[in-house]
Design an enzyme around this catalytic site. Structure first.
Site, PDB file in Angstrom:
ATOM      1  N   MET A   1     -15.871  32.243  33.548  1.00  0.00           N
ATOM      2  CA  MET A   1     -17.389  32.867  34.148  1.00  0.00           C
ATOM      3  C   MET A   1     -18.049  32.135  33.982  1.00  0.00           C
ATOM      4  O   MET A   1     -18.499  31.766  32.670  1.00  0.00           O
ATOM      5  CB  MET A   1     -17.992  33.946  33.791  1.00  0.00           C
ATOM      6  CG  MET A   1     -16.572  35.377  34.553  1.00  0.00           C
ATOM      7  SD  MET A   1     -17.029  36.606  32.881  1.00  0.00           S
ATOM      8  CE  MET A   1     -18.739  37.591  33.687  1.00  0.00           C
TER       9      MET A   1
ATOM     10  N   ILE B   1     -13.234  37.868  26.906  1.00  0.00           N
ATOM     11  CA  ILE B   1     -13.544  37.170  25.709  1.00  0.00           C
ATOM     12  C   ILE B   1     -15.107  36.297  25.523  1.00  0.00           C
ATOM     13  O   ILE B   1     -15.641  35.414  26.593  1.00  0.00           O
ATOM     14  CB  ILE B   1     -12.437  35.846  26.101  1.00  0.00           C
ATOM     15  CG1 ILE B   1     -11.253  36.219  25.562  1.00  0.00           C
ATOM     16  CG2 ILE B   1     -12.309  35.123  24.923  1.00  0.00           C
ATOM     17  CD1 ILE B   1      -9.907  35.762  26.182  1.00  0.00           C
TER      18      ILE B   1
ATOM     19  N   GLY C   1     -21.778  34.605  30.985  1.00  0.00           N
ATOM     20  CA  GLY C   1     -20.616  34.149  30.739  1.00  0.00           C
ATOM     21  C   GLY C   1     -19.631  34.089  30.366  1.00  0.00           C
ATOM     22  O   GLY C   1     -19.596  34.870  28.773  1.00  0.00           O
ATOM     23  N   SER C   2     -18.126  33.337  30.618  1.00  0.00           N
ATOM     24  CA  SER C   2     -17.670  33.271  29.297  1.00  0.00           C
ATOM     25  C   SER C   2     -15.847  33.533  30.080  1.00  0.00           C
ATOM     26  O   SER C   2     -16.156  33.058  31.276  1.00  0.00           O
ATOM     27  CB  SER C   2     -17.063  33.888  28.631  1.00  0.00           C
ATOM     28  OG  SER C   2     -16.744  33.166  27.203  1.00  0.00           O
ATOM     29  N   ARG C   3     -14.898  35.013  29.591  1.00  0.00           N
ATOM     30  CA  ARG C   3     -13.849  34.758  30.128  1.00  0.00           C
ATOM     31  C   ARG C   3     -13.546  36.053  29.886  1.00  0.00           C
ATOM     32  O   ARG C   3     -13.842  36.691  29.617  1.00  0.00           O
ATOM     33  CB  ARG C   3     -13.172  33.454  29.797  1.00  0.00           C
ATOM     34  CG  ARG C   3     -11.665  34.200  30.316  1.00  0.00           C
ATOM     35  CD  ARG C   3     -10.762  32.284  29.688  1.00  0.00           C
ATOM     36  NE  ARG C   3      -8.964  33.381  29.183  1.00  0.00           N
ATOM     37  CZ  ARG C   3      -8.563  32.190  27.724  1.00  0.00           C
ATOM     38  NH1 ARG C   3      -9.327  30.942  27.779  1.00  0.00           N
ATOM     39  NH2 ARG C   3      -7.862  32.711  28.020  1.00  0.00           N
TER      40      ARG C   3
END
Length: 217
Positions: free
Chosen positions: A98, A156, A186-188
Site C-alpha cells: 500500500m 504490517i 500505507g504499508s503492507r
C-alpha cells in the site's frame, strides 16, 4: 466519498498548523513570495491529508468461494512459504503493498469467526524488506470460514506507517468485505492461504480492497 474517522486527529493538526504558519506570516508582514509559498504549502498539506484518509463507498459482493483483496495497492509477493506463527506449515502467501496514495482501509478477505488475533510491537523497516513481515510492528488475524478453512492475514507497518489500527478481536464474527482495520499512511498486508488455492492475480497487478478477487478455493 467520505473522510475516514481515523483521520480526524491528523486533519485537525494539519488545519491548526496551516492556521498558525499563515497567521505568523501575516503578523510579520512577510513578502508576497513567502505568503504565496505558504498558501501553496497549506493547500498541498490539506489535499494530501484528505487524500490519505479518504473512504470511498464500495458495494461488496459476498462470495464464500472467493478471497477478496484485503487492501488497495499492488501485488508484490505470490509464493509458497512457511508460516511460523499460527499454522507452522507451508502456505500460499500473497502480499499487497500500500503506497501513501492508496486507500488505507483494510477489509476482511473472507467471512467467518476470528479464531486467532495477536498484536506484535516491532520495528519499522521498509515494507518491501524481506524481514518486515516478522520483525515490524504488525497484527495477525485468522478467520475460520464456515467450512472449517482458516485464512490468516497480517497488517504490517512500514518506515512511514507508524500506526496500525484494528477493529476485531478473537471470537468475533466477521463478514467478507467489512473493515477490520486501518494502516495510517500505507504499508503492507500479507494473506496466507491453503496450498492448492487458485490464485487469480499476478505480481504487479493493481488491486482494490473488497473488490478484487485475489484467489479462489
Amino acid at each position: 466519498m467520505k473522510f475516514h474517522k481515523e483521520g480526524y486527529t491528523s486533519l485537525a493538526l494539519v488545519v491548526l498548523f496551516i492556521f498558525v504558519i499563515n497567521a505568523v506570516a501575516d503578523y510579520f508582514d512577510a513578502n508576497i513570495f513567502i505568503k504565496w509559498f505558504l498558501y501553496l504549502l497549506s493547500a498541498f498539506l490539506f489535499i494530501a491529508i484528505v487524500q490519505f484518509f479518504r473512504s470511498p463507498k464500495r458495494t461488496i459482493h459476498i462470495d464464500d468461494n472467493a478471497v477478496l483483496c484485503p487492501a488497495d495497492g499492488k501485488i508484490v509477493v505470490i509464493e509458497e512459504t512457511e508460516e511460523t506463527e499460527y499454522f507452522n506449515d507451508k502456505r500460499l502467501q500473497i502480499s499487497i503493498f500500500m503506497s501513501p496514495t492508496n486507500v488505507h482501509i483494510n477489509r476482511n478477505p473472507v467471512s467467518g469467526v476470528v479464531s486467532y488475533f495477536k498484536y506484535h510491537p516491532g520495528k519499522f523497516l521498509v515494507a518491501w524488506h524481506p524481514k518486515s513481515s516478522t520483525l515490524n510492528e504488525r497484527t495477525t488475524v485468522v478467520v475460520k470460514k464456515q467450512d472449517g478453512v482458516e485464512v490468516l492475514f497480517r497488517q504490517i507497518a512500514g518506515a512511514l506507517a507508524r500506526r496500525i489500527v484494528w477493529y476485531v478481536k478473537q471470537n468475533d464474527v466477521v463478514r467478507q468485505g467489512d473493515e477490520f482495520g486501518f494502516i495510517k499512511f500505507g504499508s503492507r498486508v500479507d494473506i496466507f492461504l491453503p496450498l492448492g488455492t487458485k490464485v487469480a492475480v499476478n505480481i504487479g497487478d493493481k488491486v482494490v480492497g473488497g473488490k478484487t478477487i485475489i484467489a479462489r478455493f
